[in-house]
Design a protein around this motif. Structure first.
Motif, PDB file in Angstrom:
ATOM      1  N   GLY A 237      75.789 107.145  30.065  1.00  0.00           N
ATOM      2  CA  GLY A 237      75.279 107.394  28.725  1.00  0.00           C
ATOM      3  C   GLY A 237      75.106 108.865  28.419  1.00  0.00           C
ATOM      4  O   GLY A 237      75.989 109.687  28.650  1.00  0.00           O
ATOM      5  N   VAL A 239      73.726 111.772  25.313  1.00  0.00           N
ATOM      6  CA  VAL A 239      73.995 111.935  23.890  1.00  0.00           C
ATOM      7  C   VAL A 239      74.968 113.088  23.658  1.00  0.00           C
ATOM      8  O   VAL A 239      75.076 114.004  24.468  1.00  0.00           O
ATOM      9  CB  VAL A 239      72.698 112.174  23.087  1.00  0.00           C
ATOM     10  CG1 VAL A 239      71.778 110.965  23.199  1.00  0.00           C
ATOM     11  CG2 VAL A 239      71.973 113.427  23.575  1.00  0.00           C
ATOM     12  N   LYS A 244      71.983 112.607  18.435  1.00  0.00           N
ATOM     13  CA  LYS A 244      71.689 111.604  19.465  1.00  0.00           C
ATOM     14  C   LYS A 244      72.666 110.423  19.426  1.00  0.00           C
ATOM     15  O   LYS A 244      72.301 109.285  19.730  1.00  0.00           O
ATOM     16  CB  LYS A 244      70.249 111.107  19.369  1.00  0.00           C
ATOM     17  CG  LYS A 244      69.229 112.203  19.691  1.00  0.00           C
ATOM     18  CD  LYS A 244      67.806 111.683  19.745  1.00  0.00           C
ATOM     19  CE  LYS A 244      66.850 112.803  20.135  1.00  0.00           C
ATOM     20  NZ  LYS A 244      65.442 112.334  20.166  1.00  0.00           N
ATOM     21  N   VAL A 246      75.150 108.244  21.102  1.00  0.00           N
ATOM     22  CA  VAL A 246      75.198 107.919  22.521  1.00  0.00           C
ATOM     23  C   VAL A 246      76.635 107.883  23.039  1.00  0.00           C
ATOM     24  O   VAL A 246      77.531 107.326  22.384  1.00  0.00           O
ATOM     25  CB  VAL A 246      74.511 106.560  22.792  1.00  0.00           C
ATOM     26  CG1 VAL A 246      74.578 106.203  24.269  1.00  0.00           C
ATOM     27  CG2 VAL A 246      73.069 106.597  22.311  1.00  0.00           C
ATOM     28  N   LEU A 269      73.027 100.257  23.749  1.00  0.00           N
ATOM     29  CA  LEU A 269      73.119 101.713  23.714  1.00  0.00           C
ATOM     30  C   LEU A 269      71.729 102.300  23.923  1.00  0.00           C
ATOM     31  O   LEU A 269      70.756 101.846  23.300  1.00  0.00           O
ATOM     32  CB  LEU A 269      73.695 102.171  22.378  1.00  0.00           C
ATOM     33  CG  LEU A 269      75.165 101.821  22.101  1.00  0.00           C
ATOM     34  CD1 LEU A 269      75.558 102.267  20.706  1.00  0.00           C
ATOM     35  CD2 LEU A 269      76.072 102.444  23.145  1.00  0.00           C
ATOM     36  N   ARG A 270      71.644 103.305  24.781  1.00  0.00           N
ATOM     37  CA  ARG A 270      70.331 103.877  25.077  1.00  0.00           C
ATOM     38  C   ARG A 270      70.487 105.309  25.570  1.00  0.00           C
ATOM     39  O   ARG A 270      71.503 105.684  26.145  1.00  0.00           O
ATOM     40  CB  ARG A 270      69.574 103.013  26.100  1.00  0.00           C
ATOM     41  CG  ARG A 270      70.245 102.903  27.464  1.00  0.00           C
ATOM     42  CD  ARG A 270      69.469 101.958  28.387  1.00  0.00           C
ATOM     43  NE  ARG A 270      69.704 100.555  28.076  1.00  0.00           N
ATOM     44  CZ  ARG A 270      68.771  99.609  28.134  1.00  0.00           C
ATOM     45  NH1 ARG A 270      67.540  99.932  28.477  1.00  0.00           N
ATOM     46  NH2 ARG A 270      69.074  98.355  27.836  1.00  0.00           N
ATOM     47  N   TYR A 271      69.472 106.116  25.354  1.00  0.00           N
ATOM     48  CA  TYR A 271      69.402 107.462  25.895  1.00  0.00           C
ATOM     49  C   TYR A 271      67.972 107.697  26.375  1.00  0.00           C
ATOM     50  O   TYR A 271      67.072 106.886  26.110  1.00  0.00           O
ATOM     51  CB  TYR A 271      69.815 108.515  24.859  1.00  0.00           C
ATOM     52  CG  TYR A 271      69.047 108.469  23.553  1.00  0.00           C
ATOM     53  CD1 TYR A 271      67.825 109.131  23.409  1.00  0.00           C
ATOM     54  CD2 TYR A 271      69.547 107.769  22.463  1.00  0.00           C
ATOM     55  CE1 TYR A 271      67.113 109.081  22.231  1.00  0.00           C
ATOM     56  CE2 TYR A 271      68.846 107.720  21.267  1.00  0.00           C
ATOM     57  CZ  TYR A 271      67.625 108.381  21.157  1.00  0.00           C
ATOM     58  OH  TYR A 271      66.922 108.315  19.978  1.00  0.00           O
ATOM     59  N   TYR A 289      66.638 104.241  21.505  1.00  0.00           N
ATOM     60  CA  TYR A 289      67.822 104.136  20.656  1.00  0.00           C
ATOM     61  C   TYR A 289      67.362 104.142  19.212  1.00  0.00           C
ATOM     62  O   TYR A 289      66.419 103.423  18.842  1.00  0.00           O
ATOM     63  CB  TYR A 289      68.619 102.865  20.949  1.00  0.00           C
ATOM     64  CG  TYR A 289      69.906 102.790  20.160  1.00  0.00           C
ATOM     65  CD1 TYR A 289      70.912 103.736  20.355  1.00  0.00           C
ATOM     66  CD2 TYR A 289      70.095 101.817  19.185  1.00  0.00           C
ATOM     67  CE1 TYR A 289      72.086 103.694  19.614  1.00  0.00           C
ATOM     68  CE2 TYR A 289      71.267 101.771  18.450  1.00  0.00           C
ATOM     69  CZ  TYR A 289      72.259 102.709  18.665  1.00  0.00           C
ATOM     70  OH  TYR A 289      73.411 102.675  17.925  1.00  0.00           O
TER      71      TYR A 289
END
Length: 499
Positions: A237, A239, A244, A246, A269-271, A289
């Motif tokens: 992942g 960004v 941001k 992803v 989807l995640r950061y 997210y």
């Protein structure tokens, strides 16, 4: 060390049992006699966990129907340790128990016991584990002990030389763990490449940092998940920029081949999430997210290259503090008002369990590392200098907290990126890399080396680097780009390609 001969079981034909009355069933429990001691054990428990008993009960021998059996191949201490473990305990073992436990797992073939012995290897017992496991042929335990000794070779060298030559040669043939670091970087482009986008290792002989490899141009380490699993580096992942957006896939670096490959990213989807490598799996924990904190957790099985959701966190959280202690996954969740909760994830049950809560007013957990069965919670201290921090130690065996003496970190270094190797703790800053020796109630400064010299967030970890790979340091971004042939289609079933 004397190895007792295996017990020879008297065989009988299956027809012997068919002549018994139909209502006569095999006993559900077994009386096990060892020397002058006796134990009543559930037969199903033995069959599920011991290859020896599983084979015995399926062999058609007379012992299949007997209510008691005499074992001459193991000792009482080792058998007791095995029973404790199968009953759900995690016993702390002395030297005599370790020797007999290794003898027990060698003859009865108890994977859970072997795993427990591996999990409790430390600087006090590693030589005993290594020598005894090699003697009895418990190769997984022997190899893991040798790796631990290799990482502490300088401290254990005199004691290592008392081992048989072949055992010493095997230790010296292994690769030691290197302290590694990578900074926070956004994806680059082929036309505008950033030469700072590198993965570095600490050359401890020369006390300076060197470049191991360059990041692929489409890799992001900004708010990404970074972890090592089976000596491979995973970056998932991250960004692209301040928007941001992803990066939907991840990358894996294999130091043995000095190559990068791409893998699928998590389904969500995640950061700003935490990535943990444990027993053939990666865990993507929490994160954010669209400016919203997440509680979901996903597991990636390297064996089949697929992500799946597992039990969520007790609450939504990003930048979750985590560590591995005695091969168990622990995280720390800040609950506000100075309260920090430590939870353990149990993969077999897919469950999060609250272990303990630490309350320190006006404070929160910043980092956590493990040494032996101790969890060290590193948090901000009661002063204006953000780099100053204090520690509390939680012992998993006793369930007790201990406030560590003194404060750690200053303008020369901080503990926010601490990594444990053997009895040492490594941490760094732009100015200096520091190694501490872990002692009972304090960390003692051992030596200082050149600082990392980079700005931004830093990820640190351990990897074993083949000499052939280290000799190729300084690859250009062009060479790395040639290894990445294309982006990974999101959630494609064939998106884990070795490039």
């Amino acid at each position: 060390m004397k190895i007792h001969r295996r017990e020879v079981m008297e065989s009988s034909s299956c027809s012997h049992f068919s002549q018994q009355p139909r209502h006569c069933k095999p006993p559900l429990s077994l009386r096990v006699h060892i020397d002058h001691s006796s134990f009543t054990v559930d037969k199903n428990l033995l069959a599920e966990n011991c290859e020896y008993f599983r084979a015995l009960f399926q062999s058609g021998m007379r012992e299949c129907q007997q209510e008691e059996i005499h074992l001459r191949c193991v000792g009482v201490l080792g058998f007791l340790v095995m029973l404790q473990l199968l009953d759900g305990e995690r016993p702390v073992l002395n030297s005599d128990q370790i020797v007999e436990a290794i003898e027990c797992t060698a003859f009865l073939q108890v994977p859970a016991l072997t795993k427990h012995l591996i999990n409790i290897i430390n600087s006090e017992n590693c030589l005993l584990m290594y020598h005894t496991a090699a003697t009895y042929g418990v190769w997984e335990l022997s190899h893991t002990s040798a790796l631990f000794i290799r990482d502490m070779y300088a401290d254990l060298k005199e004691d290592v030389q008392t081992l048989p030559n072949k055992l010493v040669e095997y230790i010296e043939s292994l690769l030691p763990s290197s302290y590694m670091a990578v900074c926070s970087h956004s994806p680059s482009t082929e036309l505008l490449q950033d030469l700072q986008r590198t993965v570095c290792y600490l050359d401890e002989d020369n006390r300076e940092w060197k470049v191991l490899t360059h990041l692929p141009v489409s890799t992001s380490t900004t708010m990404a998940g970074v972890a090592v699993l089976e000596n491979k580096l995973y970056i998932i992942g991250g960004v692209h920029d301040l928007s941001k957006k992803v990066v939907e896939h991840g990358f894996c670096y294999n130091p043995a081949a000095n190559t990068w490959s791409s893998i699928c990213g998590p389904q969500q989807l995640r950061y700003n999430f935490t990535l943990i490598g444990h027993e053939g799996c990666l865990y993507a924990i929490g994160g954010e997210y669209n400016m919203r904190a997440l509680s979901s957790v996903e597991r990636y099985r390297v064996s089949n290259g697929s992500w799946s959701f597992v039990s969520p966190l007790p609450c939504s959280a990003s930048s979750v503090v985590s560590t591995i202690a005695t091969n168990r996954i622990f995280i720390c969740l800040w609950k506000g008002k100075g309260a920090s909760e430590i939870h353990e994830y149990i993969p077999q049950q897919d469950q999060w369990l609250l272990v303990t809560t630490l309350i320190r007013q006006h404070s929160y957990g910043l980092h956590m590392v493990a040494h032996k069965d101790n969890l060290y919670m590193i948090r901000n201290g009661p002063c204006d200098d953000f780099l100053m921090c204090v520690m509390d130690c939680y012992n998993l065996s006793s369930g007790q907290w201990t406030a560590m003496s003194g404060q750690y970190g200053n303008s020369k270094g901080s503990l926010f990126t601490a990594v444990v190797r053997g009895d040492s703790v490594f941490t760094l800053s732009r100015q200096v890399t520091m190694e501490y020796t872990v002692e009972d109630c304090a960390w003692r400064l051992r030596r200082e080396m050149k600082g990392f010299g980079r700005i931004g967030s830093i990820y640190t970890f351990l990897m074993r680097l083949p000499k052939a790979t280290v000799s190729l340091i300084g690859n250009s971004p062009d060479q790395i780009q040639d290894q990445i042939l294309g982006d990974c289609p999101r959630l494609s079933p064939q998106c884990s390609d070795n490039l």
